[in-house]
Design a protein around this motif. Structure first.
Motif, PDB file in Angstrom:
ATOM      1  N   TYR A  83       0.832  -1.203   0.000  1.00 25.81           N
ATOM      2  CA  TYR A  83       0.000   0.000   0.000  1.00 25.81           C
ATOM      3  C   TYR A  83       0.874   1.264   0.000  1.00 25.81           C
ATOM      4  O   TYR A  83       0.576   2.248  -0.698  1.00 25.81           O
ATOM      5  CB  TYR A  83      -0.906   0.026   1.236  1.00 25.81           C
ATOM      6  N   SER A  84       1.935   1.249   0.792  1.00 26.19           N
ATOM      7  CA  SER A  84       2.806   2.431   0.911  1.00 26.19           C
ATOM      8  C   SER A  84       3.470   2.752  -0.419  1.00 26.19           C
ATOM      9  O   SER A  84       3.517   3.913  -0.845  1.00 26.19           O
ATOM     10  CB  SER A  84       3.871   2.191   1.989  1.00 26.19           C
ATOM     11  N   VAL A 120       3.813   6.821   5.306  1.00 28.17           N
ATOM     12  CA  VAL A 120       2.375   6.545   5.224  1.00 28.17           C
ATOM     13  C   VAL A 120       1.891   6.039   6.575  1.00 28.17           C
ATOM     14  O   VAL A 120       2.465   5.102   7.141  1.00 28.17           O
ATOM     15  CB  VAL A 120       2.070   5.507   4.131  1.00 28.17           C
ATOM     16  N   PHE A 159      -1.033   4.283   8.928  1.00 24.10           N
ATOM     17  CA  PHE A 159      -2.128   3.319   8.815  1.00 24.10           C
ATOM     18  C   PHE A 159      -2.866   3.173  10.139  1.00 24.10           C
ATOM     19  O   PHE A 159      -2.258   3.254  11.216  1.00 24.10           O
ATOM     20  CB  PHE A 159      -1.594   1.936   8.427  1.00 24.10           C
ATOM     21  N   ILE A 215      -5.628   4.012   5.314  1.00 18.45           N
ATOM     22  CA  ILE A 215      -4.546   4.989   5.272  1.00 18.45           C
ATOM     23  C   ILE A 215      -5.102   6.302   5.816  1.00 18.45           C
ATOM     24  O   ILE A 215      -6.111   6.806   5.322  1.00 18.45           O
ATOM     25  CB  ILE A 215      -4.030   5.184   3.836  1.00 18.45           C
TER      26      ILE A 215
END
Length: 799
Positions: free
Chosen positions: A259-260, A275, A277, A288
């Motif tokens: 995801y990052s 990032v 979470f 996020i």
């Protein structure tokens, strides 16, 4: 391949040195590598003390308020090829966002308009993440009740809500758990032109942050992870932080890593991207919550935790270098694509200088922190947050034990900065771990670690140490904690105190030496000393942001001077010092939170040339007072007389015990409710004033026959100078004195410590000599400006 059409770069500096002190060494690393790579650099900065003397690498320094208007003025006047905003705090991103459409062919390096704007505009942030199938919390901002209630029916309770006013200010977030609470919130009378913002509540979720590096060619790497012990709902920097994130299994870690990287791609971030979470381990919900496309307090913490040279890599990626081909010193290559794998845990614990309990919430209340290393959660807890020598935990325990169970439970559900102490007391009273985890939303591994800390402290207290449990006690970091004398006296080899290298596989490769160590327990030491004579510098524990800046500055100057004079510097402190990259090659750094180095005798005594004590709060040896090889340079008040006056001078004096130099004088005066400070005032003093000040210096320091630095504060009364304050050692004024003076007093001090002497029979001009042609002027302690001699002379005449 570096970008070919960039030669002259404007750096947007941080707005306040006190708030952004963690960026100071990142700034130093950035401008140094740009200088080595042959770029011309300028910086606009509000407070030049944040430069940490990196001004030697800069071609131009503009001391102005860091605003979009001032940036535009500079661009129109000097036409740089590019702007670098990644070390200029959040304000720099706001400026970049505001420049869209106002500059034509000037590049923005690292963080583009879109990424900068998305850190401020939540609608844009959500839209971009949704377009890229990234998990994000949807929200509504509306003054239409129908729209608001419809949105809530879709997402369900609990929610959080706040009001957005027309002047861009917000109310605080309110937690709403049901329709009744929502109706009450909506019924509150408010000003017109007000919108209500509502989003799904993630209070109680676990919080993680992942920092990735990305270049222009879609190469990316995960540098490090951080986990908050406390859940979301408590400000990230008021939480106890652990790196790496230990409560994530591999599948969850890889999920958040992907995801990052995907987010960095979605916003085309080049350089560092952190990032945040929110993760619910019961439902596996993941969101996020924000991203930071620049260097920050977190990246500085990670740089120490992983040994990865983040600041240097970021600027080179911004210039177009490949991630696996960056150059640390414009010569040796560093493979930034290799993800670090650390063999230890690094933790950051917040500190409050006010001993009173502070309720923890979404607003930051801590004003400092301490960083420690260890090989287990228990060890870093013992060395950091539960370290009685730092936090007075014993006094807290005694107060908490006076509470009944109901009063204690009240402190559990309304957390304060005593949270870990409260949980220890709850565990002592046999509160069940699953219940505590449910109420506090703290993950079970941390509660188990606290249980282990408590159980093993009891083993020592009750004299139950034996061959079956001694190794476990040592692994948990019990050694060095107040009540562990019995363990420290054990003959078992496992209890031996050792020094371990802060290894980071990948970052600590050939050509990139890691000289960071920490004191722990075990069987063998990693540290090896060469044959060079050494000067040991004892570093202080930090109590405020201002203290951090002073420590960073003084240690940097000391280490550089020691190295230049042919000796090896060894810095020993209660917490690590994050030195600039070029300095790390030349200095051994050992963090020692329990002050155990004095017992180890690792450094051959005949190799210790001198000890410079800048520790402020502690000594390694009780015989220090009789040791002539130890030089105390921490600030010590010698005189303080309450005499008021509108005109004051601060005189920095360096002495060999007999003769004096006064290379820096700061002049301070008030007029019409304005306060003015002028550096290098030596050059504006009359002969009569110099003679009077020298007489005062000799009189005040006549009893002190040792090498040191002194600071005198002298007030003008009835046309005569009267001494009101005298300090021995390094006060917070040292930065301004050093920046203002062409005579570097710290280097002069080191040379005196090494045996040099100040010449006999110096005349007044030689004693007060200062070669500077630029003068630092400060108005109301906030507005800084450089002026030339004529400008300052005119200002003096006007005030």
């Amino acid at each position: 391949m570096a970008i070919s059409d960039v030669h002259n770069i404007l750096i947007i500096g941080p707005t306040s040195s006190d708030k952004n002190v963690d960026l100071s060494t990142a700034l130093y690393d950035t401008v140094e590598i740009l200088h080595k790579l042959g770029y011309k650099t300028s910086i606009i900065v509000e407070d030049p003390t944040s430069l940490l003397s990196s001004g030697e690498f800069l071609d131009r320094i503009i001391v102005e308020k860091v605003t979009g208007d001032n940036i535009l003025k500079y661009l129109n006047d000097y036409h740089p090829d590019a702007i670098l905003p990644t070390i200029g705090d959040k304000n720099a991103l706001g400026i970049v966002a505001s420049l869209n459409g106002k500059i034509s062919n000037i590049r923005i390096l690292g963080t583009n308009y879109l990424a900068s704007l998305a850190t401020f505009k939540r609608e844009l942030f959500i839209k971009r993440l949704s377009q890229n199938d990234l998990p994000v919390i949807n929200f509504v901002s509306s003054d239409d009740e129908t729209e608001i209630y419809s949105f809530i029916r879709k997402i369900g309770f609990p929610i959080i809500a706040r009001r957005k006013y027309s002047n861009r200010h917000f109310s605080g977030w309110t937690n709403i758990n049901n329709l009744f609470e929502l109706d009450n919130f909506m019924a509150l009378e408010e000003l017109e032109d007000t919108k209500i913002e509502i989003e799904r509540s993630i209070r109680g979720f676990s919080e993680y942050s992942f920092t990735v590096m990305r270049d222009r060619y879609e190469n990316a790497a995960l540098v490090g992870t951080i986990e908050d012990i406390e859940p979301i709902g408590i400000h990230h920097l008021d939480s106890n932080l652990i790196s790496p994130a230990v409560s994530l299994n591999d599948s969850k870690l890889q999920k958040l890593r992907n995801y990052s990287i995907k987010l960095a791609q979605a916003f085309n971030v080049v350089g560092a991207c952190t990032v945040h979470f929110a993760y619910n381990h019961k439902t596996n919900e993941c969101y996020i919550t924000e991203f930071i496309p620049r260097l920050s307090e977190e990246t500085k913490f990670l740089e120490y935790a992983t040994s990865y040279p983040l600041a240097t890599v970021v600027v080179e990626l911004s210039l177009g270098y490949h991630l696996d081909k960056v150059q640390l010193d414009s010569g040796s290559n560093f493979n930034g694509a290799t993800e670090p794998f650390v063999d230890h845990i690094t933790s950051r614990f917040p500190l409050w200088t006010d001993p009173k309990q502070k309720y923890l919430g979404p607003s930051k209340t801590s004003n400092s922190s301490i960083v420690v290393n260890g090989f287990s959660i228990e060890e870093v807890l013992n060395r950091g947050a539960l370290n009685d020598k730092i936090n007075d935990n014993l006094e807290r325990y005694n107060k908490l034990r006076q509470l009944n169970d109901d009063e204690l439970f009240e402190k559990i559900i309304h957390p304060t900065n005593w949270m870990l102490d409260v949980l220890l007391e709850a565990l002592r009273r046999k509160f069940e771990i699953p219940v505590l985890s449910e109420v506090t939303s703290i993950n079970v591994p941390y509660l188990v670690a606290l249980q282990n800390v408590m159980d093993n402290s009891a083993v020592i207290r009750d004299d139950e140490v034996d061959e079956n449990n001694i190794e476990r006690l040592v692994e948990y970091g019990i050694k060095g904690v107040g009540n562990s004398k019995l363990l420290m006296n054990s003959d078992d080899i496992v209890t031996k105190t050792v020094v371990k290298s802060k290894r980071s596989i990948g970052a600590s490769g050939p050509g990139f030496m890691n000289h960071n160590y920490f004191v722990t327990s075990g069987i063998s030491n990693d540290i090896e000393f060469n044959d060079r004579n050494k000067i040991i510098v004892r570093s202080p524990i930090i109590t405020s942001k201002r203290d951090i800046m002073v420590r960073q500055f003084v240690l940097l100057q000391l280490v550089k001077s020691i190295e230049q004079n042919g000796l090896e510097p060894v810095v020993i402190g209660r917490e690590p010092w994050t030195a600039p990259l070029s300095v790390r090659y030349n200095v051994l750094e050992i963090d020692d939170p329990h002050r155990e180095m004095s017992e180890l005798n690792l450094i051959p005594e005949n190799k210790i040339f001198k000890i410079i004590d800048f520790s402020k709060f502690w000594n390694l040896d009780t015989s220090d007072s009789d040791n002539k090889n130890i030089f105390q340079i921490n600030a010590r008040e010698l005189k303080n007389v309450n005499i008021a006056g509108d005109t004051t001078i601060k005189v920095m004096v360096v002495t060999d015990g007999k003769n004096y130099l006064a290379p820096s004088i700061i002049y301070r005066t008030k007029k019409n409710s304005q306060t003015y400070e002028i550096s290098d005032f030596n050059n504006f003093l009359s002969v009569e004033n110099k003679d009077e000040i020298l007489t005062i210096i000799k009189h005040e320091l006549d009893l002190y026959k040792e090498i040191n630095i002194f600071n005198l504060e002298i007030v003008k009364r009835n046309d005569h100078w009267v001494v009101t304050k005298v300090y021995e050692g390094m006060t917070e004024d040292i930065i301004r004195h050093e920046l203002a003076s062409s005579v570097h007093v710290i280097d002069t001090l080191v040379k005196l410590i090494l045996g040099n002497k100040i010449d006999e029979g110096l005349n007044l001009d030689e004693i007060f000599k200062n070669y500077d042609s630029d003068y630092l002027v400060t108005v109301n302690e906030k507005k800084f400006r450089f002026m030339d001699y004529d400008e300052v002379n005119k200002l003096i005449q006007s005030i």
